[in-house]
Design a protein around this motif. Structure first.
Motif, PDB file in Angstrom:
ATOM      1  N   LEU A   1       0.861  -1.177   0.000  1.00 27.68           N
ATOM      2  CA  LEU A   1       0.000   0.000   0.000  1.00 27.68           C
ATOM      3  C   LEU A   1       0.900   1.230   0.000  1.00 27.68           C
ATOM      4  CD1 LEU A   1      -2.843   1.232   0.185  1.00 27.68           C
ATOM      5  CD2 LEU A   1      -2.658   1.071   2.681  1.00 27.68           C
ATOM      6  N   PHE A   2       0.901   1.970  -1.110  1.00 27.76           N
ATOM      7  CA  PHE A   2       1.860   3.055  -1.277  1.00 27.76           C
ATOM      8  C   PHE A   2       1.480   4.292  -0.468  1.00 27.76           C
ATOM      9  CE2 PHE A   2       3.248   0.917  -5.323  1.00 27.76           C
ATOM     10  CZ  PHE A   2       4.543   0.657  -4.871  1.00 27.76           C
ATOM     11  N   GLY A   3       2.508   4.943   0.112  1.00 25.21           N
ATOM     12  CA  GLY A   3       2.331   6.135   0.923  1.00 25.21           C
ATOM     13  C   GLY A   3       2.867   7.382   0.263  1.00 25.21           C
ATOM     14  N   ALA A   4       3.235   8.367   1.084  1.00 27.19           N
ATOM     15  CA  ALA A   4       3.595   9.697   0.585  1.00 27.19           C
ATOM     16  C   ALA A   4       4.825   9.691  -0.313  1.00 27.19           C
ATOM     17  CB  ALA A   4       3.827  10.641   1.765  1.00 27.19           C
ATOM     18  N   ASP A   5       5.810   8.837  -0.025  1.00 27.07           N
ATOM     19  CA  ASP A   5       7.057   8.823  -0.804  1.00 27.07           C
ATOM     20  C   ASP A   5       7.060   7.732  -1.864  1.00 27.07           C
ATOM     21  OD1 ASP A   5       7.883  10.893   0.783  1.00 27.07           O
ATOM     22  OD2 ASP A   5       9.334   9.736   1.951  1.00 27.07           O
ATOM     23  N   HIS A   6       5.898   7.365  -2.357  1.00 27.52           N
ATOM     24  CA  HIS A   6       5.773   6.256  -3.306  1.00 27.52           C
ATOM     25  C   HIS A   6       6.481   6.547  -4.635  1.00 27.52           C
ATOM     26  CE1 HIS A   6       2.976   8.325  -6.049  1.00 27.52           C
ATOM     27  NE2 HIS A   6       2.483   8.893  -4.964  1.00 27.52           N
ATOM     28  N   PRO A   7       6.900   5.494  -5.359  1.00 23.66           N
ATOM     29  CA  PRO A   7       7.436   5.699  -6.711  1.00 23.66           C
ATOM     30  C   PRO A   7       6.343   6.232  -7.629  1.00 23.66           C
ATOM     31  CG  PRO A   7       7.098   3.362  -6.277  1.00 23.66           C
ATOM     32  CD  PRO A   7       6.878   4.071  -4.964  1.00 23.66           C
ATOM     33  N   THR A   8       6.743   6.943  -8.653  1.00 23.13           N
ATOM     34  CA  THR A   8       5.745   7.551  -9.543  1.00 23.13           C
ATOM     35  C   THR A   8       5.282   6.605 -10.647  1.00 23.13           C
ATOM     36  OG1 THR A   8       7.540   8.504 -10.861  1.00 23.13           O
ATOM     37  CG2 THR A   8       6.614   9.865  -9.103  1.00 23.13           C
ATOM     38  N   THR A   9       6.039   5.535 -10.899  1.00 22.62           N
ATOM     39  CA  THR A   9       5.619   4.528 -11.878  1.00 22.62           C
ATOM     40  C   THR A   9       5.886   3.143 -11.311  1.00 22.62           C
ATOM     41  OG1 THR A   9       7.777   4.489 -12.996  1.00 22.62           O
ATOM     42  CG2 THR A   9       6.121   6.024 -13.854  1.00 22.62           C
ATOM     43  N   GLY A  10       5.218   2.148 -11.887  1.00 22.36           N
ATOM     44  CA  GLY A  10       5.437   0.778 -11.460  1.00 22.36           C
ATOM     45  C   GLY A  10       4.974  -0.189 -12.529  1.00 22.36           C
ATOM     46  N   GLY A  11       5.596  -1.366 -12.551  1.00 22.59           N
ATOM     47  CA  GLY A  11       5.269  -2.358 -13.565  1.00 22.59           C
ATOM     48  C   GLY A  11       4.476  -3.533 -13.041  1.00 22.59           C
TER      49      GLY A  11
END
Length: 296
Positions: free
Chosen positions: A248-258
């Motif tokens: 579950l991504f938070g505030a500093d999450h990556p901007t893209t993902g595969g």
């Protein structure tokens, strides 16, 4: 210049404001306060604009020394507050005289406390924000003992004590989150979707501001060998890597993902996730995504 001095930085204390949204095309996460309602309320009680920069602590708080008269509000995760060794109120404006030492102790429940100083904090900014980002490295580095941070001008109208401590919902042993299913729901077997919404998930100790790693049933894909081109990721996205254990991504999450995103939670759930300790149980309540918003 008037400033505060970090005497005890704790496990992880960072500077956080509203973040730096709008830079995703340069692979820059939005960052900012992880528990935004708590951060915003602490600033309001300190007499600041709601977007002012404050300290965000992790689990065991921090200790600061004031080098000018300043008002401080400690909000977010409840904790013991002392000034020069004397107990003070959590969730209330506390006046510090120059040279006084304030200690925000370990979180009694939850994870992150917020220390808002009248006038706000003014460390060096990056892309228009004072926020520390653990993923990109932008903003001030995580604080260490001996660091100093400049204070902004005192507000024209000093904050007044309130009758009650700052309201905070608190976090129990279990959190129920509304989950908007999709956009890559079709990448998973029907049984995986049922397990996601009927099962109980546990927050892993390998969690941080980037995201919560959840442990529970293995969510199996419809086609284990399929590859998904990288696409945009938003805060609150529930991404499922090949091991079937969601993040579950938070505030500093990556901007893209595969890896496919099986669902997304809203701001209220994101704030709760920011206060979820390792071992906290999480349940998801499914909300179908509108047909027009589904991707092909």
């Amino acid at each position: 210049m008037s400033h505060i001095e970090i005497l005890r930085a704790g496990v992880l204390t960072t500077c956080q404001d509203a973040g730096r949204p709008g830079w995703g095309h340069l692979a820059v996460p939005p960052s900012g306060a992880a528990d935004r309602p708590s951060w915003r309320l602490a600033n309001q009680l300190a007499g600041n604009p709601t977007g002012a920069c404050a300290l965000e602590t992790t689990l065991n708080g921090c200790t600061v020394k004031a080098h000018r008269n300043v008002t401080v509000v400690v909000g977010g995760a409840p904790c013991a507050v002392t000034v020069d060794g004397r107990p003070e109120s959590w969730g209330q404006p506390v006046k510090l005289k120059a040279g006084s030492v304030l200690d925000a102790g370990s979180a009694e429940v939850g994870v992150r406390s917020y220390l808002a100083f009248s006038g706000g904090l003014h460390p060096k900014s990056s892309l228009g924000s004072h926020s520390t980002c653990l993923l990109s490295g932008l903003g001030p580095a995580p604080l260490q003992d001996g660091d100093t941070i400049p204070l902004g001008p005192s507000p024209a109208h000093p904050p007044l004590p309130t009758q009650w401590p700052a309201p905070w919902a608190g976090i129990g042993d279990e959190i129920v989150m509304k989950l908007h299913l999709g956009p890559r729901l079709e990448w998973f077997r029907p049984a995986a979707v049922a397990e996601l919404t009927r099962g109980v998930w546990t927050v892993s100790e390998h969690s941080n501001r980037i995201g919560l790693r959840l442990e529970g049933p293995t969510l199996k894909r419809a086609d284990p060998g399929a590859e998904l081109p990288s696409e945009g990721i938003a805060a609150g996205a529930l991404q499922v890597p090949p091991n079937g254990q969601p993040i579950l991504f938070g505030a500093d999450h990556p901007t893209t993902g595969g890896y496919p995103v099986i669902g997304v939670v809203g701001p209220e759930a994101q704030a709760a996730a920011a206060q979820a300790r390792p071992g906290t149980r999480i349940r998801f309540v499914p909300i179908p995504m509108p047909h027009w918003s589904r991707r092909s």
